[in-house]
Design an enzyme around this catalytic site. Structure first.
Site, PDB file in Angstrom:
ATOM      1  N   HIS A  37     -18.349   0.307  29.919  1.00  0.00           N
ATOM      2  CA  HIS A  37     -19.362   1.063  29.159  1.00  0.00           C
ATOM      3  C   HIS A  37     -18.878   1.383  27.742  1.00  0.00           C
ATOM      4  O   HIS A  37     -19.645   1.854  26.916  1.00  0.00           O
ATOM      5  CB  HIS A  37     -19.801   2.330  29.917  1.00  0.00           C
ATOM      6  CG  HIS A  37     -18.858   3.483  29.789  1.00  0.00           C
ATOM      7  ND1 HIS A  37     -19.277   4.771  29.586  1.00  0.00           N
ATOM      8  CD2 HIS A  37     -17.516   3.531  29.819  1.00  0.00           C
ATOM      9  CE1 HIS A  37     -18.222   5.554  29.497  1.00  0.00           C
ATOM     10  NE2 HIS A  37     -17.151   4.835  29.648  1.00  0.00           N
TER      11      HIS A  37
HETATM   12  C1  LIG Z   1     -13.157   5.630  29.164  1.00  0.00           C
HETATM   13  S1  LIG Z   1     -11.495   5.158  29.262  1.00  0.00           S
HETATM   14  C2  LIG Z   1     -11.266   4.955  31.041  1.00  0.00           C
HETATM   15  C3  LIG Z   1      -9.814   4.982  31.448  1.00  0.00           C
HETATM   16  C4  LIG Z   1      -9.547   4.773  32.936  1.00  0.00           C
HETATM   17  N1  LIG Z   1     -10.005   3.484  33.405  1.00  0.00           N
HETATM   18  C5  LIG Z   1     -10.186   5.883  33.739  1.00  0.00           C
HETATM   19  O1  LIG Z   1     -11.177   5.647  34.430  1.00  0.00           O
HETATM   20  O2  LIG Z   1      -9.632   7.011  33.687  1.00  0.00           O
HETATM   21  C6  LIG Z   1     -11.532   3.489  28.671  1.00  0.00           C
HETATM   22  C7  LIG Z   1     -10.140   2.914  28.574  1.00  0.00           C
HETATM   23  O3  LIG Z   1     -10.257   1.528  28.277  1.00  0.00           O
HETATM   24  C8  LIG Z   1      -9.161   1.184  27.452  1.00  0.00           C
HETATM   25  N2  LIG Z   1      -9.541  -0.050  26.741  1.00  0.00           N
HETATM   26  C9  LIG Z   1     -10.631  -0.282  25.977  1.00  0.00           C
HETATM   27  N3  LIG Z   1     -10.635  -1.527  25.498  1.00  0.00           N
HETATM   28  C10 LIG Z   1      -9.505  -2.132  25.982  1.00  0.00           C
HETATM   29  C11 LIG Z   1      -8.951  -3.429  25.833  1.00  0.00           C
HETATM   30  N4  LIG Z   1      -9.536  -4.372  25.089  1.00  0.00           N
HETATM   31  N5  LIG Z   1      -7.800  -3.684  26.470  1.00  0.00           N
HETATM   32  C12 LIG Z   1      -7.179  -2.745  27.225  1.00  0.00           C
HETATM   33  N6  LIG Z   1      -7.652  -1.485  27.400  1.00  0.00           N
HETATM   34  C13 LIG Z   1      -8.813  -1.182  26.778  1.00  0.00           C
HETATM   35  C14 LIG Z   1      -8.980   2.378  26.542  1.00  0.00           C
HETATM   36  O4  LIG Z   1      -7.676   2.447  26.014  1.00  0.00           O
HETATM   37  C15 LIG Z   1      -9.293   3.537  27.491  1.00  0.00           C
HETATM   38  O5  LIG Z   1      -8.122   4.069  28.080  1.00  0.00           O
END
Ligand SMILES: C[S@@+](CC[C@H](N)C(=O)[O-])C[C@H]1O[C@@H](n2cnc3c(N)ncnc32)[C@H](O)[C@@H]1O
Length: 400
Positions: A308
């Site tokens: 999302h």
């Molecule tokens: C809303 S947070 C959710 C974190 C975790 N999955 C949770 O449910 O607690 C979205 C996470 O996606 C990671 N993220 C976004 N784009 C990414 C990418 N291209 N590669 C690795 N991590 C990514 C961000 O660093 C962030 O920690």
């Protein structure tokens, strides 16, 4: 008042009363039925909103809408003044709060006026305030970080969004061209990542989701499939797994979860995760989800609340990045995210989607999930929906 539709009001009153009776009966006689209780809470809230819409003059509703951001501001200042920790349930006077905060009497009074008007703090008498369940919850550091994060990082982008849309002729935003990039020069994750303090506050704010329904561990029947996991194989890769809360809770729920677990994140988040004292069964790996997946043949590639944060183009790139790692007939993608209603979307979900929109990301309905997965080369096998809230676990397989 003369034109008010009394018939409709009576109808709403009857439905509201019936729902409250049903709620009290279910909560007292069938308290474990979380799904039904959540359904009734939602109906009651909707009915109350409809009654309010019937009673509150339209002009008042427009005024409320115009100044809605004041609540977030008042909560943000109250956090700086540590007001929520200073207001006990038994009550406290304004003068004492002024002394304890060191702020001007007028500022404390005006912030509390907003908070009491919004029922975040209770007003026991003139200049006397007491804690409520909401203000007590705002003493939790992660929830304070959520208010800080929305106010300090998100609201400036919200304010910039209408002008950005006018400038671009109301085109869809992408991960590289959106209101956030226009304001900060870089996408949201990069803007956050360049300031370790902001990143830590963001990750802490994300931890609040552990306290929200449904619980952190998806209602996905993992144990159905334990039989085909070799002990030294990777069972689950949590891609974009933050500081590893989901994996920690998964191991708590399934102590006999076989195989290895891998947490993949941006390098700065992996550094944070190292401090979280995670189980030695969890390998930490810096990885960008849009680059080819280095862990081959895992059973599950799990993304919780990550998709999302991406527009379709990034979501499709992340799905395609999995192709080379997939073991056909064995590996599965699990996406735990909102599956929003096509009709009658709840205000909170619509609001979440607007926040995502300005970052070039989006919440998705079931049809939108099918479409984005199809474009990424996958098809949905099933959606396991949580009893409470809109989150679902979308299980998908690679198409031949
Ligand atoms: C809303 S947070 C959710 C974190 C975790 N999955 C949770 O449910 O607690 C979205 C996470 O996606 C990671 N993220 C976004 N784009 C990414 C990418 N291209 N590669 C690795 N991590 C990514 C961000 O660093 C962030 O920690």
């Amino acid at each position: 008042m003369a034109n008010m539709d009394h018939e409709n009001l009576r109808h709403l009153q009857a439905a509201f009363n019936a729902s409250i009776d049903d709620f009290i009966k279910t909560a007292s006689e069938d308290g474990d039925n979380k799904g039904r209780i959540a359904e009734l809470q939602e109906s009651i809230t909707n009915q109350a909103t409809m009654i309010q819409a019937e009673l509150v003059p339209p002009i008042t509703r427009i005024l409320q809408m115009s100044w809605g951001a004041s609540i977030n501001l008042a909560a943000r200042v109250a956090i700086d003044l540590d007001l929520f920790n200073k207001i006990p349930e038994s009550g406290i006077g304004l003068d004492e709060l002024v002394e304890k905060t060191g702020a001007s009497r007028n500022i404390v009074l005006r912030i509390l006026r907003m908070l009491t008007a919004s029922h975040i703090v209770a007003e026991m008498a003139q200049d006397t305030y007491a804690a409520t369940p909401v203000s007590k919850l705002l003493t939790v550091p992660e929830l304070r970080d959520l208010i800080k994060m929305t106010h300090d990082n998100m609201h400036p982008i919200l304010s910039a969004t209408p002008a950005y849309l006018r400038k671009t002729g109301f085109k869809d935003m992408s991960s590289t061209a959106n209101a956030c990039v226009d304001l900060y020069g870089v996408p949201f994750w990069e803007a956050i990542a360049r300031d370790p303090e902001q990143m830590a506050a963001f990750q802490s704010a994300m931890a609040t989701q552990e306290n929200l329904p449904p619980e952190t561990v998806p209602q996905y029947p993992f144990s159905e499939d334990f039989s085909d996991i070799a002990p030294d194989s990777v069972h689950l890769v949590d891609v974009g797994g933050g500081r590893g809360f989901a994996l920690r809770d998964l191991l708590d729920k399934y102590p006999d979860f076989p195989g290895r677990l891998v947490l993949q994140e941006y390098p700065s988040v992996i550094e944070d995760a190292k401090k979280a004292n995670l189980s030695s069964r969890i390998d930490l790996m810096p990885h960008d989800a849009t680059h080819p997946q280095p862990i081959k043949g895992a059973k599950y590639y799990y993304f919780r609340r990550v998709f999302h944060t991406w527009p379709d183009v990034t979501a499709i790139a992340a799905l395609k990045a999995l192709h080379g790692a997939f073991k056909k007939g064995y590996s599965k993608v699990l996406i735990q995210d909102e599956v929003i209603r096509d009709v009658g979307c709840e205000p909170q979900k619509a609001s979440q989607d607007i926040s995502m929109m300005m970052l070039g990301a989006m919440e998705r309905s079931e049809g939108q999930w099918r479409e984005v997965l199809r474009e990424g080369g996958f098809e949905i096998v099933r959606i396991v929906r949580a009893d409470v809230g809109g989150l679902g676990v979308i299980e998908a397989e690679l198409v031949e």
